[in-house]
Scaffold this active site. Structure first.
Site, PDB file in Angstrom:
ATOM      1  N   SER A 172       0.840  -1.205   0.000  1.00  0.00           N
ATOM      2  CA  SER A 172       0.000   0.000   0.000  1.00  0.00           C
ATOM      3  C   SER A 172       0.871   1.249   0.000  1.00  0.00           C
ATOM      4  CB  SER A 172      -0.910   0.003   1.232  1.00  0.00           C
ATOM      5  OG  SER A 172      -1.713   1.171   1.231  1.00  0.00           O
ATOM      6  N   LYS A 225      -4.432  -7.101   2.453  1.00  0.00           N
ATOM      7  CA  LYS A 225      -4.421  -5.999   1.470  1.00  0.00           C
ATOM      8  C   LYS A 225      -5.800  -5.850   0.818  1.00  0.00           C
ATOM      9  CE  LYS A 225      -2.723  -2.701  -1.156  1.00  0.00           C
ATOM     10  NZ  LYS A 225      -3.427  -2.593  -2.389  1.00  0.00           N
ATOM     11  N   HIS A 249      -7.854  -4.062   3.242  1.00  0.00           N
ATOM     12  CA  HIS A 249      -7.377  -2.668   3.230  1.00  0.00           C
ATOM     13  C   HIS A 249      -8.037  -1.902   2.085  1.00  0.00           C
ATOM     14  CE1 HIS A 249      -4.711   0.160   1.121  1.00  0.00           C
ATOM     15  NE2 HIS A 249      -4.217   0.529   2.283  1.00  0.00           N
ATOM     16  N   ASN A 250      -8.075  -2.512   0.916  1.00  0.00           N
ATOM     17  CA  ASN A 250      -8.669  -1.828  -0.237  1.00  0.00           C
ATOM     18  C   ASN A 250     -10.180  -1.662  -0.064  1.00  0.00           C
ATOM     19  OD1 ASN A 250      -6.114  -1.852  -1.278  1.00  0.00           O
ATOM     20  ND2 ASN A 250      -6.685  -2.666  -3.264  1.00  0.00           N
ATOM     21  N   GLU A 305     -10.571   1.206   1.999  1.00  0.00           N
ATOM     22  CA  GLU A 305     -10.253   2.382   1.165  1.00  0.00           C
ATOM     23  C   GLU A 305     -11.488   2.793   0.334  1.00  0.00           C
ATOM     24  OE1 GLU A 305      -6.315   2.115  -0.936  1.00  0.00           O
ATOM     25  OE2 GLU A 305      -7.628   2.045  -2.683  1.00  0.00           O
TER      26      GLU A 305
HETATM   27  C1  3PG Z   1      -4.972  -0.113  -4.858  1.00  0.00           C
HETATM   28  O1  3PG Z   1      -4.871   0.786  -4.020  1.00  0.00           O
HETATM   29  O2  3PG Z   1      -4.441  -1.199  -4.708  1.00  0.00           O
HETATM   30  C2  3PG Z   1      -5.840   0.099  -6.028  1.00  0.00           C
HETATM   31  O3  3PG Z   1      -5.330   1.062  -6.874  1.00  0.00           O
HETATM   32  C3  3PG Z   1      -7.187   0.485  -5.498  1.00  0.00           C
HETATM   33  O4  3PG Z   1      -8.126  -0.295  -6.028  1.00  0.00           O
HETATM   34  P1  3PG Z   1      -8.996   0.222  -7.285  1.00  0.00           P
HETATM   35  O5  3PG Z   1      -7.990   0.453  -8.382  1.00  0.00           O
HETATM   36  O6  3PG Z   1      -9.921  -0.921  -7.558  1.00  0.00           O
HETATM   37  O7  3PG Z   1      -9.665   1.460  -6.873  1.00  0.00           O
END
Ligand code: 3PG
Length: 306
Positions: free
Chosen positions: A125, A175, A178-179, A182
């Protein structure tokens, strides 16, 4: 100290950069000539480590016992491992630093184990800013292999920004979650900003750059995403010339699938994934423009212009 980096896209280049900068000799491999030459140029800028291009995956294995993969999730990871396998030595370590699905990583670890090869899954990350600032690394797999790659992990991570989280698959599982978080956080921020812009105080045109600046100091919701939002609003708050379509690479949906499989609720993340799908079909709105811009800020993901 030697290490190979396979996959020299934005994130692979960032990984190679930090290693070279710390004095590692890095062997790089990519299918794109442009990426290879960018990698070599980057090497020339650092006296400490040497950047050497490999012409084939077999070349990579000749001098490297630790191989870092930074290739797109799915088939490219399987294909790379299959091509490397006949040339690897017992005890060699493959690290997958990409966004692979954790079940793939468990399968790959057991395949590698059958050949005496260690497979480490490393959630990475920090986005493209990790190049200068360091990454946050969550590592799964064999503990002995983790200990062996620790010096390289230290170089890649921000101070304190790495650790062992569990057996094979756990790094990529953490991870993925985590996403998912996010996705949810960006969704919540974007909903709030859209309300400030288009709700009861629409006519007064409250200043989102000033509000995000204030929130960065002592507010409960201060964060790096908020800092990035502040950078966005300092430049533009109308967002008239970009599309509200938000792409997604899959980890958000995987998190929702995982929640459903375990009969655990994850409504916030599910709505964030649905909102992105809706935005891709309709062109989205002010709220999804903010999500697209945040994604661009941390990951350099493209934003569609109108
Ligand atoms: C990441 O942070 O690993 C990706 O860029 C985030 O996921 P996404 O591209 O599906 O928004």
């Amino acid at each position: 100290m030697k290490i190979a980096v396979i996959g020299l896209g934005r994130m692979g280049q960032a990984v190679a950069y930090r290693l070279l900068n710390a004095g590692y000799d890095v062997t790089g491999f990519d299918l794109s000539e442009q990426s290879l030459s960018d990698f070599e140029k980057m090497g020339e800028a650092f006296a400490k480590g040497k950047a050497q291009r490999a012409c084939t995956l077999e070349d990579v294995t000749r001098t490297n016992r630790i191989i870092w993969l930074m290739v797109p999730a799915g088939k490219p990871v399987d294909d790379t491992i299959a091509s490397l396998m006949p040339h690897l030595k017992k005890g060699d370590i493959i690290v997958d630093g990409g966004n692979s699905h954790f079940t793939d990583s468990i399968r790959r670890a057991s395949l590698c184990d059958a050949h005496g090869i260690f497979f480490v899954d490393c959630g990475t990350s920090g986005g493209v800013h990790g190049r200068e600032n360091g990454f946050s690394l969550m590592v799964g797999g064999d503990k002995k292999a983790y200990e062996k790659i620790k010096p390289a992990l230290r170089v890649l991570a921000v101070p304190e920004g790495m650790g062992y989280v569990g057996p094979s698959g756990a790094g990529h599982y953490v991870k993925m979650i985590h996403n998912g978080i996010e996705y949810g956080m960006m969704q919540a921020y974007a909903e709030g900003f859209a309300l400030i812009k288009e709700g009861s105080f629409k006519k007064e045109n409250l200043d989102l750059a000033e509000i995000t600046r204030i929130w960065q100091h002592g507010a409960v919701i201060r964060s790096w995403l908020l800092e990035l939002a502040h950078d966005i609003f300092k430049q533009d708050q109308e967002l008239k010339d970009i599309s509200g379509e938000v792409a997604q690479l899959g980890t958000g949906q995987w998190t929702v699938d995982e929640a459903q499989k375990n009969k655990l609720p994850a409504p916030v993340i599910a709505v964030a994934v649905q909102t992105r799908k809706w935005s891709a079909q309709t062109g989205g709105n002010y709220m999804t423009k903010i999500i697209a811009l945040l994604r661009n800020k941390f990951g350099a993901h493209a934003v569609k212009k109108l």
